[in-house]
Design a protein around this motif. Structure first.
Motif, mmCIF file in Angstrom:
data_model
loop_
_atom_site.group_PDB
_atom_site.id
_atom_site.type_symbol
_atom_site.label_atom_id
_atom_site.label_comp_id
_atom_site.label_asym_id
_atom_site.label_seq_id
_atom_site.Cartn_x
_atom_site.Cartn_y
_atom_site.Cartn_z
ATOM 1 N N ASN A 76 6.323 -0.913 4.960
ATOM 2 C CA ASN A 76 6.690 0.265 6.276
ATOM 3 C C ASN A 76 6.196 1.509 6.037
ATOM 4 O O ASN A 76 6.859 2.464 5.212
ATOM 5 N N TYR A 77 5.724 2.195 6.919
ATOM 6 C CA TYR A 77 4.757 3.636 7.080
ATOM 7 C C TYR A 77 5.659 4.560 7.836
ATOM 8 O O TYR A 77 5.726 5.970 7.799
ATOM 9 N N GLY A 78 7.474 4.387 8.117
ATOM 10 C CA GLY A 78 7.997 4.916 8.994
ATOM 11 C C GLY A 78 8.575 5.581 8.031
ATOM 12 O O GLY A 78 9.664 6.312 7.561
ATOM 13 N N THR A 111 0.814 -1.242 -0.368
ATOM 14 C CA THR A 111 -0.009 -0.190 -0.012
ATOM 15 C C THR A 111 1.178 2.038 -0.039
ATOM 16 O O THR A 111 0.020 2.601 -0.453
ATOM 17 N N TRP A 112 2.132 1.239 0.411
ATOM 18 C CA TRP A 112 3.100 2.786 -0.004
ATOM 19 C C TRP A 112 4.292 1.668 -0.539
ATOM 20 O O TRP A 112 4.650 1.128 -0.527
ATOM 21 N N HIS A 113 4.843 3.200 -0.799
ATOM 22 C CA HIS A 113 6.171 2.586 -1.315
ATOM 23 C C HIS A 113 7.305 2.070 -0.439
ATOM 24 O O HIS A 113 7.421 1.617 0.567
ATOM 25 N N GLN A 168 -3.704 -2.656 -4.581
ATOM 26 C CA GLN A 168 -4.959 -2.685 -4.310
ATOM 27 C C GLN A 168 -5.269 -1.905 -2.950
ATOM 28 O O GLN A 168 -6.533 -2.444 -2.798
ATOM 29 N N GLY A 169 -4.531 -1.573 -2.190
ATOM 30 C CA GLY A 169 -4.861 -0.947 -1.056
ATOM 31 C C GLY A 169 -4.827 -2.199 -0.202
ATOM 32 O O GLY A 169 -4.314 -3.480 -0.015
#
Length: 353
Positions: free
Chosen positions: A143-145, A81-83, A111-112
């Protein structure tokens, strides 16, 4: 989609250490009123461990537990969902190089948060399409950090957690059977995750942060002001019940037969609303108590819950797990998994392969 001929032979995860919500509140990262309202206890935070590395670690566990050799695999699907790394670089190639090898089709799905459901449907179709195909490896990681994502504030009713997850979908019997998997779309709500942001240039190229909470709030206010908000929200509710009813019917079970239910790892009030008010399933059967300790881990929530329940003995032979998720688009998905046996790795040291 009926998938009585598809099995889950292996499952794996990578969960980093967690940060307590109380610490986040004290540090000023997370509002105290949100902490009290939502009941989330802690969140998985991976630090500088890249998402593709978490995916690889989870995948190694899943393949080892499946009893398959990496050379048995016919497909690799990587959902996120993220880079994942450098722009223009495909993260599935990292898993392919270090585990699967070059003899399989590999691709990435965007696809989220319900990407793993799309992966299940695509993998089942791919395995059926040609005799001799044996198994597919499905992985998810985030990893959203990063500077453009504030894990504590970017999601409505949730905190973003970091994790990797993987499962092996198999044509030969495994410890579980994928009884059904279904998806529906509600395209009139596609603005929900982009509202007030232009399509071009893409926000990330201009350094705009990801903020689904702000987009969702703007969408709802505009929809209500325009007089169509109630209709869209009612449609979302109707489609959610529809896709879950279809998944249950195709699996040949009723809601009362569901042993456990796993949704996305959001707040307690959202989990209770989905379970009891919309599905009539007691909230005590949900995996919210587990989810509140790791946060909403992108497309990994349901696979993480499956592994957690099986490893802890909360799902055993004959039990059914109903999995549910929704993602931008809006796409709503559900699946039913039937446990056939207690796998050997649940009896191994610490649940390891």
């Amino acid at each position: 989609m009926e998938t009585a001929d598809m099995y889950i032979s292996g499952v794996g995860s990578y969960l980093p250490g967690t940060v307590d919500v109380d610490h986040a509140v004290a540090a000023g990262w997370y509002p105290a009123e949100e902490a009290e309202l939502h009941g989330i206890a802690s969140v998985a935070v991976a630090g500088d461990v890249p998402a593709p590395e978490m995916a690889l670690r989870a995948a190694r566990t899943a393949v080892a537990r499946s009893g398959r050799s990496p050379t048995d695999l016919d497909l690799l699907l990587y959902t996120s969902t993220w880079h994942q790394g450098p722009e223009g670089w495909p993260p599935q190639a990292y898993v392919q190089r270090h585990l699967v090898g070059d003899g399989v089709l590999s691709t990435q799905l965007k696809q989220g948060c319900n990407g793993m459901f799309a992966a299940l449907e695509l993998a089942a179709s791919y395995l059926r399409a040609e005799p001799g195909r044996q198994a597919a490896l499905l992985v998810a990681a985030d990893n959203y950090g990063t500077p453009l994502a504030d894990r504590w504030r970017m999601l409505p009713g949730a905190i973003a957690g970091d994790a990797g997850s993987a499962l092996v979908l198999d044509t030969e019997p495994g410890f579980a059977r994928l009884a059904s998997v279904c998806s529906v779309s509600v395209s009139q709500a596609e603005e929900m995750h982009r509202c007030a942001e232009p399509l071009f240039p893409p926000g990330v190229t201009e350094g705009r942060a990801l903020d689904f909470a702000a987009h969702n709030d703007t969408f709802r206010r505009r929809a209500v002001a325009g007089g169509e908000g109630t209709m869209v929200l009612v449609t979302l509710d109707e489609r959610m019940v529809e896709v879950i009813d279809r998944a249950l019917a195709q699996a040949g079970v009723k809601a009362a037969d569901v042993t456990r239910l796993t949704c996305m790892n959001t707040s307690q009030e959202i989990a209770d609303q989905i379970c009891e008010h919309r599905l009539g399933i007691p909230a005590s059967r949900s995996t919210w108590d587990f989810g509140r300790t790791i946060g909403h881990c992108g497309a990994s929530d349901q696979v993480l819950a499956l592994e957690h329940l099986v490893r802890g003995g909360d799902l055993g032979p004959g039990d059914h797990l109903l999995m549910f998720a929704y993602g931008p688009g809006v796409t709503i998905s559900a699946a039913v998994v039937e446990i056939l046996e207690s796998p050997a790795w649940t009896r191994a040291r610490g649940g390891d392969a």
